[in-house]
Structure formats: C-alpha cells, structure tokens
Write a protein that holds these residues in place. Structure first.
Motif: not given
Length: 533
Positions: A206-222
């Motif tokens: 993911v390179t950009d997101m807004a109001n989607a924190s519950g739909d993503t997780v820290d995936g590593g590799f920055g």
C-alpha cells in the motif's frame, strides 16, 4: 438475460464510432504459446468449494427442482465423507445452537445471509487445521428464516451447502469440462484481498490510504498489507476508506507487450440509466430471488482501480468499440455491457476479466446461486456462439469463501505474525502444512499475508478442457496470472513478492492436442439444465 445482452450490445454498437483496428495500435502483440487466443475470467463472489460441490456428483433430486444425474464414470472430488456429514467436528463445539453437521440448502433457500469472511475470523474458524470453529467464528444466522433444518436460523447456517439441484449449471459444466478441487484463495480475507490477488498476487505494498486502518496491517518492508475491504483511492464511486497500491499488476505486463486486455465491471458505465431510474455510481438492480436491491458497481471488487497505472478513476468511456482492449481514455477499464458489444462487433480482447452486476455476482446477502447462474450461463452461451470459441478458455473462479464451511485445511505457504493473525493463536499464522514443488521465494514473507486461505471452486470451460475431469493440482488465485504470463508473456513474472512465482499450473485441466469439446454445450440460464449438446 440473453435478450438483454443482445439489446445492450446493439445499442452500444450504434452509439460508438467504429475505428479501424490499425488506427488504434500498430505494434505487434505477443503471440500465445498455446492454442488459447482468448481467456475470459468470470470472477465471482464468496463461495467455498464445499458450499457448492461438497456432495458432487450426488444430488438429492427432490420433486420440482432441476434434476442432476452424473454420467457413469464421473470422478469423485475431495468433498464430504460420511463422517464429515454425520459426525462433523463442528457438531461438538462450544457454540450452543450453532453447532451442527453440514446440511443441504434447498433451491427455495437460495437467498441466505452473508457469513463473516474477514481475515482474522477465517483463521480462527480453521483452528490450526482442526476446521471446527466455523459456527463460532464466522457463522451468521439466517435468512432463510425457517426450517428445515433449524440450523438456518442460527450461526450454524455457515455449514449449509447446495447441490446440483440449485447450482445445476456448474455441476453440468463439471460434467462436460474440468474442475479443480485443490484450489485456494491466495490469502485469508474478504473481497478486496481476493480481487487484488487475482491481478497481482500481492496484497502488500500500500502506497497511500485514508480512513482504512482497520482494513490494513503493518506488512513489513516499510509497507502495509491489505487485509480488509477498503475501496480504491481516486475512484469517483469510492467510499471513505480507501487505499492505493504500488507495484505492478498483470495489466501492466500485458500493455507492455501490446496484448489486448480489459476488466469489465457491472455498473462501470456511469451514463446508463437503469429501469428503476438509478444512474451514475448509484445504479442499482433488485434481485427477483433475494428481493434485495444492490448497487451494480462495487468499487472494492474492481482490482485494477487500486493501481495508478491501470486505474480509470472517472470511469471514462472508451473512444470506440474497436479501442476496447487497447490503450485509450478508458485505460482498459470498462462496463460489463462493453464486453458483449465488443465481442459481437468482432473485437475480442486476448485477456478479459468479467465482474457481474452486484445482484448476479453470487455474494450471499444480496445475490444468490440462481441469479449468479443466469449471468454465468448467459455469458458462456454467448461465447460458444462466437467464431473465436474454438480458441477460447473460460475460467470460473471466486474471490473468497464468504466464511462458508469447507473441511479442507489449506497449505500455509506464507507465514505471518501480525496483530491480525490467529491461525495457531493470537498473532500467529503458523507454519507450512504441505510441501510445495519448489522453494518459497524469500520476498514472499510479508506480514498480513497468511495463506493460502480457504478452498474455492475453480473451473475451466473450453474446447481444450479435459471432459468430466477433476484436477488435484495445488493452485490458487494467482495461478490465473501464471497461465496468462506463460501463454502471452513468455513466462515473465511480476516479481516484488507476487505469489505468481510459486503458483501451481492450471494446464493439467487442459489437453492442447485435441479440441474435444468444440460442440456447443448450451444450458438453460434459469434451471442450469442442458438445452443442446
């Protein structure tokens, strides 16, 4: 539906200017490596393998429903054993009224509630491979609102399955063509996860997101990994939770080789006014089966919209029918009606992804197997009447399981230890459960990508499909990418952690030395029964 397709195609033919294909592009595309010159991927919603094929090839055949009788010699699938049907591990879970054995859903019960199919609950249902916490972790009570059986009114609904009296067309296609009973979602998780894996095999990045924190997780590799259902950033029909993906997808590779391609979505053309007066992003259709009204276009079902290189955020229309499949203002993103119009006009892209209007995509809660069958059969009947059918391959695949019960534990080819993982306990995706044919590339280890996920239906329909054949090759959603890469791109892979690097091949379902299924196999779109063969 067949008449509707014909009318819409005629209208689009009249409305769009026809350009000579030579004015669209002059470059020479890559030639296919097999007799397959056209691949059509019908990508449907939310079905586990057991939910549609658990008792294949044996149907109950009650009076008044379309009957199915398997041909002699039909191979069995990895479906329900007597033990799984009568003494299922989900029968004895600490789940109150939801604990139940698998049970048949009647054709009259085609409209059901949507089950929980989020990344974490799906892993919890698997319970480290015991596969015994489905009612507890992902089950949602009815509709259907009444017995039999009583379990439909409890979280045990997740254990329900259909047979050849409801998903009749798919069972008949399995008789004529080939299916795989060892195919899985590339990762656990819902529709966006499956859709992105279909085109890139890579939900990290993911390179950009807004109001989607519950739909993503820290995936590593920055970077960040998609695990939920955020909409594509920039799409004019998107909601508030949005993300944008980096990296390449299969469309980028096809465009670089000048291979014609397109993603055709129900409701993508915002200029059309539906019979109910809806238009734009709010175009809706009401199902006669579920009696629910659903948007024709669902942004998080359109994977190419997540990538700036292949997005058409304003839903710009193609400049002509001849331009469909080529690079122009539409950027390879079209309405589902454009597919039928272009093919009818003699412009059949090499690679086509089809997404039905919402009410026909098979997603429980707003769609159903009968509306889904109408779309699938109408599309395949249409294709079999085209001159190019003799070199066409249709794949029917699904984005996720919807949480419907499936007894088969998936091989875990990618471990993960994120806050969202729970396969072997909190934060633990687990270790591999099945040997792979080769080493897992070191780049495929991003967090939040626990997979493979649940087992899903996978079928190939083509003159080159092995008839009445069940393949057991381990495959996943990115196996579709692999076939496209092998057939048109000389085996080029996407890289960057894409699962296409380890995906199993679908070619064991095909026989390129003989087009043994060339004769049309026409089904009735309502009943799924054979009309002619």
């Amino acid at each position: 539906m067949r008449q509707t397709v014909s009318i819409l195609s005629a209208a689009l033919l009249a409305a769009m200017p026809m350009l000579d294909a030579a004015t669209v592009t002059s470059a020479t595309p890559s030639a296919p490596a097999t007799p397959i010159q056209h691949i059509v991927v019908i990508f449907q919603e939310n079905v586990s393998f057991d939910h549609y094929f658990g008792t294949y090839p044996v149907a109950f055949n009650p009076p008044g429903e379309p009957a199915f009788t398997a041909a002699p010699g039909t191979p069995n699938v990895n479906g329900f054993t007597e033990g799984l049907r009568n003494n299922n591990p989900n029968l004895n879970t600490a789940n109150g009224s939801g604990a139940t054995n698998p049970f048949r859903l009647d054709r009259s019960q085609a409209a059901t509630a949507d089950q929980d199919h989020d990344y974490t609950p799906e892993q919890m249902a698997f319970h480290g491979g015991l596969m015994d916490l489905f009612p507890m972790s992902v089950g949602t009570a009815g509709p259907p609102p009444s017995a039999p059986p009583a379990a439909v009114t409890t979280t045990g609904l997740t254990m329900g399955y259909y047979d050849g009296n409801t998903v009749t067309a798919l069972w008949n296609y399995a008789q004529k063509y080939a299916m795989n009973d060892n195919s899985f979602g590339t990762n656990f998780g819902p529709s966006t996860v499956g859709a992105i894996n279909l085109v890139s095999g890579q939900t990290n990045g993911v390179t950009d997101m807004a109001n989607a924190s519950g739909d993503t997780v820290d995936g590593g590799f920055g970077s960040t990994t998609v695990i939920g259902d955020p909409d594509p950033m920039g799409d004019v029909c998107a909601g508030s939770g949005v993300v944008q993906m980096g990296g390449q997808n299969i469309g980028d590779l096809l465009s670089a080789r000048n291979v014609t391609w397109g993603f055709f979505s129900g409701g993508f053309n915002l200029n059309i006014v539906n019979p109910d007066g809806t238009t734009g992003c709010s175009r809706t259709t009401t199902s006669k089966v579920t009696n629910t009204t659903k948007a024709d276009y669902i942004p998080h079902h359109q994977p190419f919209q997540y990538y700036p290189s292949t997005a058409n955020p304003t839903h710009a229309r193609p400049t002509s029918l001849a331009a469909i499949g080529h690079q122009d203002a539409a950027n390879h993103q079209y309405d589902i009606d454009d597919f039928f119009a272009a093919v009818s006009a003699g412009n059949f892209p090499a690679v086509s992804f089809l997404k039905a209007r919402g009410f026909q995509d098979g997603h429980a809660g707003y769609s159903d197997p009968i509306d889904e069958q109408d779309f699938v059969v109408t599309t395949i009947n249409f294709l079999q009447n085209q001159p190019a059918w003799k070199n066409t391959l249709v794949i029917i695949a699904y984005d996720d399981s919807d949480g419907w019960y499936d007894h088969q534990m998936s091989p875990i080819v990618n471990q993960s230890a994120s806050s969202a993982d729970a396969l072997l306990g909190p934060g633990n995706c687990g270790t591999g459960t099945q040997a792979l044919p080769g080493p897992v590339p070191a780049t495929i280890n991003a967090q939040g990508r626990c997979g493979y996920g649940p087992r899903l239906p996978f079928m190939v329909i083509s003159p080159y499909a092995k008839p009445n054949f069940v393949d057991h090759t381990l495959t996943d959603q990115s196996s579709i990418i692999r076939f496209i890469e092998d057939n048109w791109l000389g085996g080029q892979r996407l890289g960057g952690g894409s699962f296409d690097a380890l995906a199993g091949s679908i070619t064991n379902m095909l026989n390129f030395s003989s087009a043994g299924n060339l004769a049309p196999f026409i089904l009735d779109a309502n009943t799924g029964l054979v009309v002619s063969k």
